[in-house]
Design an enzyme around this catalytic site. Structure first.
Site, PDB file in Angstrom:
ATOM      1  N   LYS B  91      95.771  86.201 -30.132  1.00 32.31           N
ATOM      2  CA  LYS B  91      94.931  87.379 -29.890  1.00 32.31           C
ATOM      3  C   LYS B  91      93.823  87.404 -30.945  1.00 32.31           C
ATOM      4  CE  LYS B  91      95.602  92.405 -29.188  1.00 32.31           C
ATOM      5  NZ  LYS B  91      96.631  93.474 -29.213  1.00 32.31           N
ATOM      6  N   SER B 166      96.848  96.109 -24.843  1.00 37.02           N
ATOM      7  CA  SER B 166      95.583  95.526 -25.248  1.00 37.02           C
ATOM      8  C   SER B 166      95.591  94.011 -25.346  1.00 37.02           C
ATOM      9  CB  SER B 166      95.165  96.104 -26.604  1.00 37.02           C
ATOM     10  OG  SER B 166      96.069  95.692 -27.622  1.00 37.02           O
ATOM     11  N   SER B 190     101.289  97.163 -26.493  1.00 37.12           N
ATOM     12  CA  SER B 190     100.229  96.186 -26.221  1.00 37.12           C
ATOM     13  C   SER B 190     100.702  94.751 -26.032  1.00 37.12           C
ATOM     14  CB  SER B 190      99.177  96.212 -27.332  1.00 37.12           C
ATOM     15  OG  SER B 190      98.340  97.333 -27.167  1.00 37.12           O
TER      16      SER B 190
END
Lengths: 100, 499
Positions: B91, B166, B190
């Site tokens: 990420k 996310s 997330s």
């Protein structure tokens, strides 16, 4: 819609958070923040008397480590990523005076 | 070839990936090289990432070097580690030295960190090959990846749908065969929510189990790094590689956890599992509940004792979260002021420069949360909002701990619905509701895992969530593996057995 937060309060908060909002954003954010605060206000229904606040999941106080000498970040590498740097320092516009 | 594919399976050039366990075994034995595995994921990315947009940036040179080094080690008779040659996606809120790290925000566009995150060092020393940096909701604030300043990521299983968020890019990367494993960060769901929506296993470890050094902070008392994988075993392998104490993160714990890899094959015979009533009924779609009830049956068939349990404070998690997370975000994001890193928009003085920089650099969701947090922490409102939210966290943790006196594990659906279409949830509050089942364990710090089980009416995957007591992460891998064995569906871009 919601009375939880007023437009003036949102404007004040934006200033504190160093954000500038246009009139339309101010309008939208006021109603959206009001809706979220309405959800947060549901906590009023809970009986929280005598319940200790939790700031993080593990009750750690101070965490110690050996004070060893080791390399720090490379100064030139760090400064090369700054928007403005001069003489081994970060450079910013004047903090006092010359405003407006 | 179909010019407008509806899912990743329509793109013929994309090939299925073996499990991370299989890749590492083949690389270690010399049966297939790390360089060759890297070539395969790169070919998949080249063929299909224009449709998915999982990656923001590929680590070309670094990945080449690492794959070659792994192959050389094998040739020299050395063991490159448990993740030898496994292609992993990160990420884009985790620092990789001298490589772009944006948090999907314009404010960090062009910035290159001067150091590696601890998880990056640990993955590479376990032999993993870091393929690239993945898309996210700006500063990890969102549940659909629609808040990225660089455009949304699409769900590989249905390109009209969101991948969740996310960590949507990290979920999509594994789901589409662009990496065998990936890391995300989970502040309110997330990792688990996008794992559920993309048909993957996703882990939110115990608070303190994985170092956050080099993870750009959103809400420090909630954030945890964890893996996405096609299989429970792969998730356990990755979790073990990244967990453990780190001197550079004072919130990481020195405790030695039980082996999650060993737990994968331990089953649930005689285990007591509590179904959280408040998160398993009202507000959850009927098709999700149907899969959830089938998962209970599968656990019972495997010898578990499943009963209902009430956690009354769980439904107040959402209200507490949307005070605590924005409050911490408002202080953490104060560092983006145009002085030390990232973009600057000039002004006549420092304050004007700060304001111009932040106004131009942050997107609307980030601004909303910064303002919410600033307000909740301001004089006169602190006790009414922040103080109450902190006390609610204690209450939730106490109720969980009380439940764990009777149960080994707790469970609920991971999300109220399967993946939804782009633009379906424009009202912030509607989007926040996606995380109602995942938020309570962030507030308490307990570990949780999402594992796919069945599909909804739209044919898209449903996730089941297990929660375990603090630092008992291993336990939830046992239960997740049982559901994996009984899941009527298998991951789209995965080739092989889940074991």
């Amino acid at each position: 819609m919601s009375e939880r937060i007023t437009r003036d309060e949102v404007a004040k908060v934006a200033e504190l958070a160093r954000l500038s909002l246009n009139p339309q954003e101010l309008e939208e954010f006021t109603s959206q923040l009001g809706a979220v605060l309405e959800t947060a206000a549901q906590l009023e229904r809970l009986d929280l008397d005598g319940v200790e606040p939790m700031s993080q999941p593990h009750p750690q106080n101070n965490v110690w480590r050996e004070d060893e000498i080791r390399p720090s970040l490379d100064r030139n590498e760090v400064l090369s990523m700054a928007p403005s740097a001069s003489e081994d320092r970060f450079q910013v516009p004047p903090a006092l005076g010359e405003s407006q | 070839m179909n010019p407008t594919p509806t899912s990743i399976t329509d793109i013929a050039e994309v090939t299925k990936l073996p499990s991370a366990a299989k890749i590492a075994a083949d690389v270690r034995s010399g049966a297939r090289s790390a360089v060759d595995h890297l070539k395969q994921v790169r070919a998949n990315i080249a063929a299909a990432d224009e449709h998915v947009h999982a990656y923001l940036h590929l680590l070309d040179e670094r990945a080449d070097k690492q794959a070659q080094a792994v192959d050389q080690a094998v040739a020299a008779g050395e063991d490159p580690g448990p993740l030898a040659g496994v292609p992993v996606a990160l990420k884009d809120n985790m620092c990789v030295r001298s490589e772009p790290t944006t948090c999907s925000s314009k404010i960090l566009e062009g910035w290159r960190p001067p150091y590696d995150a601890t998880v990056v060092q640990r993955l590479e020393s376990a032999g993993a090959v870091l393929v690239g940096k993945t898309n996210l909701d700006e500063f990890a604030m969102g549940s659909s990846t629609e808040n990225s300043a660089f455009g949304p990521t699409r769900n590989p299983l249905d390109l009209q749908c969101v991948p969740g968020g996310s960590s949507g890019g990290s979920a999509a990367a594994v789901s589409a065969g662009f990496a065998a494993l990936s890391l995300g960060s989970d502040t309110g769901g997330s990792i688990r929510q996008p794992a559920a929506l993309c048909g993957l296993v996703g882990v939110k470890p115990s608070y303190g189990a994985v170092s956050r050094y080099g993870l750009i902070a959103f809400a420090s008392s909630l954030d945890q790094i964890g893996p996405f994988a096609h299989t429970v075993q792969d998730a356990a392998l990755c979790f073990e590689a990244i967990s453990g104490h780190d001197k550079a993160d004072a919130t990481s714990l020195p405790n030695q956890l039980e082996s999650s890899v060993a737990a994968v094959t331990q089953g649930v015979e005689g285990k007591r599992i509590g179904v959280i009533e408040e998160l398993s009924g009202e507000g959850i779609d009927a098709d999700v509940l149907e899969c959830f009830h089938a998962s209970i049956k599968a656990l019972e068939d495997a010898g578990a004792i499943v009963e209902r349990v009430s956690i009354p404070a769980a439904i107040y998690g959402l209200g507490a979260y949307y005070v605590v997370a924005p409050a911490e975000a408002s202080s953490n994001l104060a560092r983006f002021d145009g002085v030390r890193y990232g973009n600057r928009v000039d002004g006549a003085n420092v304050m004007e420069m700060n304001t111009n920089t932040r106004t131009a650099g942050f997107g609307p969701e980030v601004k909303r949360r910064i303002m919410l947090g600033t307000y909740a922490l301001s004089a006169g409102y602190y006790d009414a909002y922040y103080g109450k939210a902190q006390r609610t966290r204690t209450l939730i943790a106490q109720e969980f701990d009380a439940a764990y006196e009777r149960f080994d594990l707790l469970m609920s659906p991971t999300t109220p619905s399967t993946a939804f279409k782009f633009g379906a949830k424009t009202d912030p509050m509607a989007l926040y509701m996606c995380d109602v089942c995942t938020i309570p364990s962030n507030l308490s710090g307990h570990p949780a895992i999402s594992v796919p089980f069945g599909v909804g009416e739209d044919g898209l995957p449903v996730g089941v969530q297990f929660l375990a007591p603090m630092l008992q992460d291993a336990r939830m891998f046992s239960a997740a593996a049982v559901l994996e064995d009984h899941n009527p569906n298998s991951p789209a871009m995965f080739d092989g057995d889940t074991k």
